[in-house]
Design an enzyme around this catalytic site. Structure first.
Site, PDB file in Angstrom:
ATOM      1  N   LYS A 180       0.848  -1.190   0.000  1.00 47.94           N
ATOM      2  CA  LYS A 180       0.000   0.000   0.000  1.00 47.94           C
ATOM      3  C   LYS A 180       0.882   1.238   0.000  1.00 47.94           C
ATOM      4  O   LYS A 180       1.413   1.641   1.020  1.00 47.94           O
ATOM      5  CB  LYS A 180      -0.936   0.045   1.212  1.00 47.94           C
ATOM      6  CG  LYS A 180      -2.046   1.043   0.963  1.00 47.94           C
ATOM      7  CD  LYS A 180      -2.561   1.754   2.188  1.00 47.94           C
ATOM      8  CE  LYS A 180      -1.672   2.812   2.742  1.00 47.94           C
ATOM      9  NZ  LYS A 180      -1.564   4.044   1.928  1.00 47.94           N
ATOM     10  N   GLU A 255      10.650   1.826   9.876  1.00 42.83           N
ATOM     11  CA  GLU A 255      11.632   2.858   9.505  1.00 42.83           C
ATOM     12  C   GLU A 255      10.941   4.200   9.635  1.00 42.83           C
ATOM     13  O   GLU A 255      10.051   4.521   8.850  1.00 42.83           O
ATOM     14  CB  GLU A 255      12.087   2.649   8.047  1.00 42.83           C
ATOM     15  CG  GLU A 255      12.826   1.353   7.792  1.00 42.83           C
ATOM     16  CD  GLU A 255      14.206   1.337   8.418  1.00 42.83           C
ATOM     17  OE1 GLU A 255      14.704   2.400   8.856  1.00 42.83           O
ATOM     18  OE2 GLU A 255      14.792   0.248   8.482  1.00 42.83           O
ATOM     19  N   CYS A 289      13.900  11.349   5.186  1.00 43.91           N
ATOM     20  CA  CYS A 289      14.038  11.048   6.612  1.00 43.91           C
ATOM     21  C   CYS A 289      15.467  11.297   7.100  1.00 43.91           C
ATOM     22  O   CYS A 289      15.693  11.516   8.284  1.00 43.91           O
ATOM     23  CB  CYS A 289      13.643   9.598   6.858  1.00 43.91           C
ATOM     24  SG  CYS A 289      14.534   8.465   5.771  1.00 43.91           S
ATOM     25  N   GLU A 393      10.430  16.613  14.185  1.00 43.05           N
ATOM     26  CA  GLU A 393      10.752  16.450  12.765  1.00 43.05           C
ATOM     27  C   GLU A 393       9.886  17.420  11.962  1.00 43.05           C
ATOM     28  O   GLU A 393       8.662  17.372  12.022  1.00 43.05           O
ATOM     29  CB  GLU A 393      10.459  15.007  12.319  1.00 43.05           C
ATOM     30  CG  GLU A 393      10.840  14.764  10.881  1.00 43.05           C
ATOM     31  CD  GLU A 393      10.492  13.365  10.386  1.00 43.05           C
ATOM     32  OE1 GLU A 393       9.360  12.929  10.611  1.00 43.05           O
ATOM     33  OE2 GLU A 393      11.364  12.722   9.780  1.00 43.05           O
TER      34      GLU A 393
HETATM   35  P1  NAD Z   1       2.793   8.468   7.415  1.00 41.70           P
HETATM   36  O1  NAD Z   1       3.163   7.716   8.620  1.00 41.70           O
HETATM   37  O2  NAD Z   1       1.716   9.480   7.499  1.00 41.70           O
HETATM   38  O3  NAD Z   1       2.357   7.490   6.255  1.00 41.70           O
HETATM   39  C1  NAD Z   1       3.170   6.452   5.784  1.00 41.70           C
HETATM   40  C2  NAD Z   1       2.311   5.373   5.178  1.00 41.70           C
HETATM   41  O4  NAD Z   1       1.517   4.784   6.198  1.00 41.70           O
HETATM   42  C3  NAD Z   1       1.327   5.859   4.123  1.00 41.70           C
HETATM   43  O5  NAD Z   1       1.192   4.891   3.117  1.00 41.70           O
HETATM   44  C4  NAD Z   1       0.047   5.997   4.912  1.00 41.70           C
HETATM   45  O6  NAD Z   1      -1.108   5.908   4.114  1.00 41.70           O
HETATM   46  C5  NAD Z   1       0.154   4.823   5.850  1.00 41.70           C
HETATM   47  N1  NAD Z   1      -0.642   4.928   7.073  1.00 41.70           N
HETATM   48  C6  NAD Z   1      -1.045   6.048   7.728  1.00 41.70           C
HETATM   49  N2  NAD Z   1      -1.764   5.725   8.809  1.00 41.70           N
HETATM   50  C7  NAD Z   1      -1.826   4.376   8.856  1.00 41.70           C
HETATM   51  C8  NAD Z   1      -2.429   3.447   9.745  1.00 41.70           C
HETATM   52  N3  NAD Z   1      -3.125   3.844  10.812  1.00 41.70           N
HETATM   53  N4  NAD Z   1      -2.277   2.115   9.494  1.00 41.70           N
HETATM   54  C9  NAD Z   1      -1.560   1.696   8.434  1.00 41.70           C
HETATM   55  N5  NAD Z   1      -0.986   2.532   7.555  1.00 41.70           N
HETATM   56  C10 NAD Z   1      -1.100   3.865   7.767  1.00 41.70           C
HETATM   57  O7  NAD Z   1       4.132   9.104   6.874  1.00 41.70           O
HETATM   58  P2  NAD Z   1       4.321  10.070   5.620  1.00 41.70           P
HETATM   59  O8  NAD Z   1       3.846  11.428   6.025  1.00 41.70           O
HETATM   60  O9  NAD Z   1       3.777   9.427   4.404  1.00 41.70           O
HETATM   61  O10 NAD Z   1       5.899  10.056   5.458  1.00 41.70           O
HETATM   62  C11 NAD Z   1       6.733  10.931   6.130  1.00 41.70           C
HETATM   63  C12 NAD Z   1       7.354  10.257   7.324  1.00 41.70           C
HETATM   64  O11 NAD Z   1       8.055   9.086   6.904  1.00 41.70           O
HETATM   65  C13 NAD Z   1       8.384  11.106   8.013  1.00 41.70           C
HETATM   66  O12 NAD Z   1       8.240  10.985   9.398  1.00 41.70           O
HETATM   67  C14 NAD Z   1       9.700  10.496   7.568  1.00 41.70           C
HETATM   68  O13 NAD Z   1      10.786  10.722   8.414  1.00 41.70           O
HETATM   69  C15 NAD Z   1       9.362   9.068   7.485  1.00 41.70           C
HETATM   70  N6  NAD Z   1      10.311   8.349   6.626  1.00 41.70           N
HETATM   71  C16 NAD Z   1      11.202   7.466   7.203  1.00 41.70           C
HETATM   72  C17 NAD Z   1      12.129   6.810   6.413  1.00 41.70           C
HETATM   73  C18 NAD Z   1      13.125   5.837   7.006  1.00 41.70           C
HETATM   74  O14 NAD Z   1      13.658   5.022   6.249  1.00 41.70           O
HETATM   75  N7  NAD Z   1      13.409   5.863   8.276  1.00 41.70           N
HETATM   76  C19 NAD Z   1      12.145   7.041   5.050  1.00 41.70           C
HETATM   77  C20 NAD Z   1      11.232   7.953   4.510  1.00 41.70           C
HETATM   78  C21 NAD Z   1      10.310   8.584   5.310  1.00 41.70           C
END
Ligand code: NAD
Length: 489
Positions: A180, A255, A289, A393
């Protein structure tokens, strides 16, 4: 009419059991650089997830019994097909996410291709362990087998790059997947589905369910037939995923976010440090990130660093992401832009100095892009360590620069956040970089460089930045179940 309206509206479909299937409802997806809706993304829920998990379960027996070499050949073929369409993928990623075409062309899509090539190769080279217990007449050995249906959830910042970093090892190890992607950036994942058949990926091995996190994501996390979840995204969402998956004792790889420090000692080579730290702060609009958002500079070079850093930041060109001379594109959404801006306002209210960017310089946007979610690279100085700008962040083009005096002090301050993903250390003293790297609470430490990755080695964060690591060996371990077998003569 804006540029986006003049182009055909894109309607994505889920990809389940090798078929593209429409959904009963859709979500609007925006072009971040124009502010226009240009795409409809399926708003999947339980029903679609159920169908996808079933397809993945059905495909598992055949896929998991293929030899690593057979799977490797299919992964390589898929890599070739994506590479063949690299430009189309790069254009789509830039339009969907707001990132510059240059970044998509040189980072996102080549890395997606490499993810498949890398795991196609690494899967051929794993060995398992064996021990002998001569006095008991026994040998013990371990065997590893794919786990089953893997649930993969990815964020919007590096859409195809991060999604393929999960799909490639999952299927290389013999699992089947239900993925997803983020509802805000689903286009390149959908494009990749069109190549799976041609690459020889059997139906049901890779299923793509598009939709929101709370609906489609949670349905996947809660599904009893999905024993492992690999998630990249925010810490807040990860907490929810841990709660929701707890009743099923699922295996999780998380992650998460970062609040990454750069530590610049007074013997640093500023000619290398300044351009790299600009990139580490503002690349991909600061939406990585691993981006630096706290720069600690030793007192002796603080004013010089600040002067040179701000002068260079002001040269960054912001605007139309498909212009190859542009350094920074649009942020992902209007809400995200507002959130990032609000941090700058809070810093000002607390008495910090905004040296360039948001609220200080004006941003002239080309015609057609006035409603895009753009902001200038923003540098803030004199921010207190306790300030939310130094603790939370921001995930945008905002970086804070502060002075420090001693090594001991800076290690303590760098570690004084809840996150622990990536750090950079700049010094020409080998003993010092080694000492500091050892003491930083961070899953990755880059010294005198940034974002140089060897995919063989573990990637991931400590503290609130994650649980588990990904990499050649780490992903292999995560995506397989190990068994210890004892044989007595
Ligand atoms: P997010 O947590 O809002 O969403 C990430 C994914 O999770 C999306 O596909 C979203 O639809 C899904 N999601 C949201 N709520 C959910 C739930 N309750 N159950 C299951 N899935 C759910 O994050 P974002 O805003 O898309 O991405 C930005 C964040 O990702 C930042 O915090 C960034 O640091 C982090 N990030 C981390 C890494 C790493 O490798 N450590 C890499 C890239 C981004």
């Amino acid at each position: 009419p804006t540029m986006a309206h003049s182009k055909a509206h894109l309607v994505l479909e889920n990809f389940i059991g090798g078929k593209f299937l429409p959904c009963s409802s859709y979500i609007d997806s925006y072009n971040p650089s124009t502010g226009d809706v240009y795409c409809s993304v399926p708003d999947s829920g339980k029903e679609e997830v159920e169908a996808a998990v079933k397809a993945a379960k059905d495909a598992f027996p055949v896929w998991s019994s293929k030899s690593p070499l057979e799977r490797s050949q299919i992964l390589n073929k898929l890599a070739d097909l994506i590479e063949h369409d690299l430009e189309a993928f790069a254009q789509a990623e830039s339009k969907d996410q707001g990132k510059t075409i240059m970044f998509a062309r040189t980072v996102d899509i080549p890395r997606a291709v490499y993810n498949f090539r890398f795991f196609a190769s690494s899967i051929l080279h794993h060995t398992t362990e064996c021990t002998e217990m001569a006095t008991m007449g026994c040998v013990h050995y371990t065997s590893r087998a794919p786990v089953g249906v893997a649930g993969l959830i990815s964020p919007w910042n590096l859409p195809l790059y991060l999604l393929t970093w999960k799909i490639a090892p999952a299927i290389a190890c013999g699992n089947t997947v239900v993925a997803k992607p983020s509802e805000m950036t689903s286009v390149t994942a959908w494009m990749m589905c069109k190549l799976l058949d041609k690459a020889g990926v059997p139906h049901g091995v890779v299923n793509m369910v598009f939709g929101t996190g709370t609906k489609a994501g949670e349905a996947l996390v809660c599904h009893p037939d999905v024993p492992l979840i690999s998630f990249t995204g925010s810490t807040l969402t990860a907490q929810r995923i841990m709660e929701k998956s707890a009743p099923h004792c699922k295996r999780l790889s998380l992650e998460l976010g970062g609040k990454n420090p750069a530590i610049v000692f007074d013997d640093a080579n500023l000619t290398q440090c300044i351009p790299t730290t600009l990139r580490s702060s503002f690349a991909n609009q600061g939406e990585i990130c691993l981006c630096t958002s706290r720069i600690f500079v030793q007192r002796g070079i603080y004013s010089e660093f600040l002067k040179r850093f701000v002068a260079e930041a002001k040269k960054w060109k912001v605007g139309n992401p498909s212009d190859p001379t542009v350094d920074m594109g649009a942020l992902i959404s209007k809400e995200h832009l507002e959130k990032v801006r609000s941090y700058v306002k809070k810093a000002q209210a607390e008495g910090a100095r905004v040296l360039c960017g948001e609220g200080v310089d004006s941003l002239a946007l080309p015609t057609g892009y006035e409603k895009g979610y753009f902001m200038l690279p923003t540098v803030i100085a004199e921010v207190k360590d306790e300030s939310c700008c130094m603790q939370e962040e921001i995930f945008g083009p905002v970086t804070c620069v502060v002075a420090f005096d001693t090594e001991e002090e800076v290690i303590k301050r760098a570690n004084s956040v809840k996150y622990g993903l990536a750090a950079t250390v700049w010094s020409s003293n080998v003993g010092r970089v080694h000492r500091v790297a050892q003491r930083l609470q961070s899953g990755l430490v880059w010294t005198n460089c940034w974002l140089v990755r060897d995919l063989n080695l573990p990637f991931g964060g400590m503290k609130a930045s994650g649980i588990g690591r990904e990499g050649a060996k780490d992903s292999y371990e995560f995506f397989t179940e190990v068994k210890t077998i004892t044989i007595k003569h």
